[in-house]
Design a protein around this motif. Structure first.
Motif, short mmCIF file in Angstrom:
data_model
loop_
_atom_site.label_atom_id
_atom_site.label_comp_id
_atom_site.label_asym_id
_atom_site.label_seq_id
_atom_site.Cartn_x
_atom_site.Cartn_y
_atom_site.Cartn_z
N ILE A 171 12.74 -39.19 10.33
CA ILE A 171 11.89 -39.86 11.32
C ILE A 171 12.41 -41.28 11.49
N SER B 25 11.55 -42.05 7.39
CA SER B 25 11.58 -40.98 6.40
C SER B 25 12.85 -40.16 6.60
N ASN C 93 16.44 -40.05 16.09
CA ASN C 93 16.55 -38.82 15.30
C ASN C 93 17.77 -38.00 15.79
N HIS D 297 8.04 -38.79 21.50
CA HIS D 297 8.09 -39.45 20.19
C HIS D 297 6.78 -39.29 19.40
N ASN E 53 3.72 -41.70 15.77
CA ASN E 53 4.48 -42.16 14.60
C ASN E 53 5.96 -41.77 14.65
N ALA F 152 7.15 -38.69 15.08
CA ALA F 152 7.43 -37.36 14.49
C ALA F 152 7.36 -36.23 15.51
N HIS G 61 9.40 -32.26 16.09
CA HIS G 61 9.98 -31.64 14.89
C HIS G 61 9.63 -30.15 14.89
N CYS H 212 8.77 -29.97 4.15
CA CYS H 212 7.85 -30.94 4.78
C CYS H 212 6.46 -30.92 4.16
#
Ligand SMILES: [Zn+2]
Length: 366
Positions: free
Chosen positions: A118, A128, A156, A198, A201, A203, A206, A221
């Protein structure tokens, strides 16, 4: 597949040959040929003077096992590329990027970085990145790279791969695109109305961590039954290993050094009739197909791109997926959404990372 190239035609006197023995050349993404099922890169030679005055950027793709970089022009041509094992320290990362900057014969406009995990695109902070790249967690990539006045953009890794495809590859000119990168893990990226998702945050998108089986195994995860636990090279390899462990009849075996059969080998023997491999591959494809149906219903994209190492399986992977997904989505979507392979094979993240710089400086637009 990774294309090894020092692309030294702009400096023939000092680097006339690649250490791997292949001839020096510019990799022209605009000339990459695409068949229905797979893409084959064409390496083309261009004159040294043709790109002397154009805009250049550095693209870097930091993966768990390797780091790739290139000097890229705004047409998406990779003028010089570099590939090394993944850095394990900040100084090793900095040395890699600086060595690329030094090779540029004209000023570069900035450095674009794709990194797994991330990434806060606004600040370039790695929020992360579990696994081998966790030394980067908490760091600003712009500071870690320490490139002086050169601007640094970061995203990313799956998102930069998608950006590369939208600028120069399979989704050129599209504004609604979903992409999965199928490798050791499963990455995802989503472009909606020309904007990369996006989330609050960072994430969002994903897609590898979408729950496919609520009763499935524990994922990296923290969730259970993610797509990545059912369709990734590790998932396929561990499933095949479980069959070997149960002494099921299988053509492949664990090597004397304890290495599991690779997902590539498993796809190969599945096609050759190995019952274990066929079962493992069929089941994995069933999960992947189910996931794609959900993604198409959720995002209604113009095109869906499959990238990453596993796409080397070619028609064996995409044909059953296309058939299965088309049947299940036609009613709701009213059309058959093209499912295609990534066009920029092996270097999509590098190209897209450089594309970040061109987009940010309004030299290109989606
Ligand atoms: Zn997960």
């Amino acid at each position: 597949m990774f294309l090894c190239s020092f692309a030294a035609n702009r400096r023939p006197a000092t680097r006339s040959a690649c250490p791997c023995g292949r001839s020096a050349a510019v990799i022209s993404l605009s000339r990459i040929a695409q068949s229905r099922y797979n893409a084959q890169p064409i390496v083309s030679e261009r004159s040294a003077s043709s790109d002397a005055l154009e805009s250049l950027a550095i693209g870097v793709d930091i993966g768990g096992t390797g780091i790739k970089g290139a000097i890229v022009n705004s047409r998406g041509d990779l003028l010089e590329t570099l590939h090394q094992p993944s850095p394990r320290t900040t100084s090793a990362l900095r040395d890699f990027v600086h060595s690329l900057v030094k090779r540029a014969e004209a000023p570069v406009r900035g450095i674009g970085v794709g990194c797994k995990g991330i990434i806060d695109a606004g600040s370039t902070r790695v929020k992360s990145s579990p696994g081998d790249l966790n030394f980067l967690e908490g760091q600003l990539l712009s500071e870690a790279i320490g490139a002086g006045d050169l601007p640094v953009c970061a995203e990313n890794d799956a998102r930069v791969a998608l950006i590369g495809e939208v600028l120069w590859g399979a989704a050129r000119g599209r504004r609604n695109v979903v992409m999965l990168t199928l490798g050791t893990g499963v990455g995802g990226a989503v472009l909606v109305d020309g904007v990369i998702l996006h989330g609050v945050n960072g994430a969002a998108g994903h897609l590898g961590h979408t729950t496919i089986d609520p009763r499935g195994g524990l994922c990296i995860c923290g969730n259970y039954g993610c797509l990545e636990t059912h369709f990734s090279s590790r998932a396929i390899e561990s499933d095949y290993w479980a069959h070997i462990h149960r002494a099921a009849p299988a053509k492949l075996s664990i090597t004397s050094t304890g290495e599991l059969p690779s997902s590539e080998a498993i796809f190969r023997v599945a096609a050759a009739g190995d019952e274990c491999a066929r079962y493992v591959v069929d089941r994995a494809l069933e999960y992947l197909g189910a996931a794609l149906v959900s993604f198409l219903h959720t995002f209604d994209p113009e095109i869906f791109i499959l990238g990453g190492n596993i796409v080397a399986a070619g028609p064996q992977l995409i044909v059953p997926i296309q058939d299965r997904v088309a049947r299940r989505t036609k009613t709701l979507l009213g059309r058959e959404v093209p499912i295609v392979f990534q066009q920029i094979v092996g270097l999509g993240g590098v190209a897209g990372a450089a594309g970040l710089v061109f987009l940010k400086q309004n030299l290109l637009a989606i």
